[in-house]
Motif scaffolding. Structure first.
Motif, PDB file in Angstrom:
ATOM      1  N   LEU A 258       0.824  -1.214   0.000  1.00 11.69           N
ATOM      2  CA  LEU A 258       0.000   0.000   0.000  1.00 11.69           C
ATOM      3  C   LEU A 258       0.852   1.255   0.000  1.00 11.69           C
ATOM      4  O   LEU A 258       0.584   2.206  -0.745  1.00 11.69           O
ATOM      5  N   VAL A 259       1.902   1.277   0.820  1.00 12.89           N
ATOM      6  CA  VAL A 259       2.779   2.454   0.862  1.00 12.89           C
ATOM      7  C   VAL A 259       3.479   2.637  -0.473  1.00 12.89           C
ATOM      8  O   VAL A 259       3.590   3.762  -0.985  1.00 12.89           O
ATOM      9  N   PHE A 260       3.954   1.550  -1.075  1.00 15.58           N
ATOM     10  CA  PHE A 260       4.594   1.629  -2.391  1.00 15.58           C
ATOM     11  C   PHE A 260       3.631   2.200  -3.419  1.00 15.58           C
ATOM     12  O   PHE A 260       3.997   3.071  -4.212  1.00 15.58           O
ATOM     13  N   ALA A 261       2.387   1.733  -3.405  1.00 14.02           N
ATOM     14  CA  ALA A 261       1.400   2.210  -4.376  1.00 14.02           C
ATOM     15  C   ALA A 261       1.065   3.681  -4.157  1.00 14.02           C
ATOM     16  O   ALA A 261       1.035   4.482  -5.105  1.00 14.02           O
ATOM     17  N   PHE A 262       0.818   4.076  -2.898  1.00 21.18           N
ATOM     18  CA  PHE A 262       0.446   5.457  -2.614  1.00 21.18           C
ATOM     19  C   PHE A 262       1.551   6.438  -3.014  1.00 21.18           C
ATOM     20  O   PHE A 262       1.296   7.481  -3.621  1.00 21.18           O
ATOM     21  N   LEU A 263       2.787   6.103  -2.681  1.00 25.15           N
ATOM     22  CA  LEU A 263       3.882   7.020  -2.953  1.00 25.15           C
ATOM     23  C   LEU A 263       4.214   7.102  -4.442  1.00 25.15           C
ATOM     24  O   LEU A 263       4.632   8.147  -4.929  1.00 25.15           O
TER      25      LEU A 263
END
Length: 316
Positions: free
Chosen positions: A22-27
């Motif tokens: 999720l963090v990879f996708a959001f950033l």
């Protein structure tokens, strides 16, 4: 117990994978490209393309994600976009400062919150209870940055509290270290102590009305023994639950306290990384906080059986 620990470990791996994804996708879906943040507003198209190539951002997203997962499996959090330093090294350099800040604050807020909550419940509707209510209202109503600035203004010997790195003056537990950390510990613990006072008071009042508490009194046990050994032990279950969550989450939420008192910890690292668009550091800190929360919750689950014999770690 081994099956329980293995099951929780599997859950932890799944949660870490979900959070990292999720963090990879959001950033990577951010409206402001990383190359624009690093290159500045006046960077040319060639410069931006060169930055993307150096960082591997010109590759397909799935390829970037595959590389990202591969590095995580090897324990490699990557390198900072800003200075090329290993993210693991950056976090390791800042983590001791934040760890000491959280540890000292946690001892203060847990001891003060449980003691005041127990005293308030034992003397319900009395002067101690009213004083504890005033403390709770003051603690919950005071923003952390206001309290930190007020303490700094009243007690600090110089502007900024003598900023710099925490360990410049010597190793922990020396006089200067304790003097320097006292105000940050109080600022961090004040709000939490108020919340734990209210939580302990409510839980203990519920326990004091149980049948086994009346039975203990009927057997002639001293009131302090009934309160501490039988009542407080059972009432600490929700307190331990909240303590485990707060202890893990605070690793990434000490920005205000560290900023005011000039402590170069993980909170300051997060703030600087967000301002600079340093994606690997943001992901690394997020995974660290997630891991700490998972470990804290595992410790809480095991602690249930110690505090309350009625709790059993049975499979779902």
């Amino acid at each position: 117990m081994l099956r329980f620990a293995a099951r929780r470990l599997l859950y932890a791996v799944v949660v870490l994978w979900l959070v990292s994804t999720l963090v990879f996708a959001f950033l990577h879906l951010s409206p402001v490209p990383v190359e624009r943040v690093l290159g500045g507003p006046r960077a040319t198209a060639d410069t931006l393309a060169q930055i993307r190539g150096n960082l591997g951002l010109d590759r397909p997203v799935l390829v970037q994600y595959w590389w990202f997962c591969g590095r995580l499996l090897r324990g490699d959090l990557g390198d900072s976009y800003v200075n090329g330093t290993s993210v693991t090294a950056l976090i390791a350099a800042r983590l001791p400062t934040t760890a000491w800040l959280i540890a000292g604050g946690a001892v203060l807020w847990l001891a003060a919150g449980v003691a005041l909550g127990a005293l308030s419940a034992a003397r319900a509707r009395g002067p101690c209870d009213r004083a504890a209510t005033v403390f709770v209202l003051a603690g919950l109503s005071t923003p952390p940055f206001v309290l930190a600035l007020g303490l700094l203004y009243l007690f600090a010997s110089g502007p900024g509290g003598g900023g710099g790195h925490l360990f410049e003056a010597g190793p922990p537990l020396q006089e200067h270290f304790l003097r320097r950390m006292t105000l940050p510990w109080i600022a961090l613990a004040f709000l939490m102590a108020a919340a734990y006072t209210r939580l302990t008071r409510g839980a203990l009042l519920d326990v004091l009305g149980e049948d086994y508490m009346r039975t203990a009194r009927a057997k002639g046990l001293p009131e302090h023994r009934v309160l501490v050994r039988h009542g407080l032990r059972a009432a600490l279950t929700p307190v331990v639950t909240q303590f485990g969550v707060d202890l893990g989450a605070l690793a990434g939420s000490t920005i205000v306290t560290e900023k005011v008192f000039g402590l170069q910890g993980v909170g300051q690292l997060v703030q600087q990384s967000i301002a600079a668009g340093d994606t690997p550091v943001i992901i690394g800190v997020t995974l660290l906080v997630t891991l700490l929360v998972i470990v804290a919750n595992l410790a809480v689950d095991v602690g249930y059986a110690v505090l309350d014999p009625r709790v059993r770690l049975l499979p779902p």
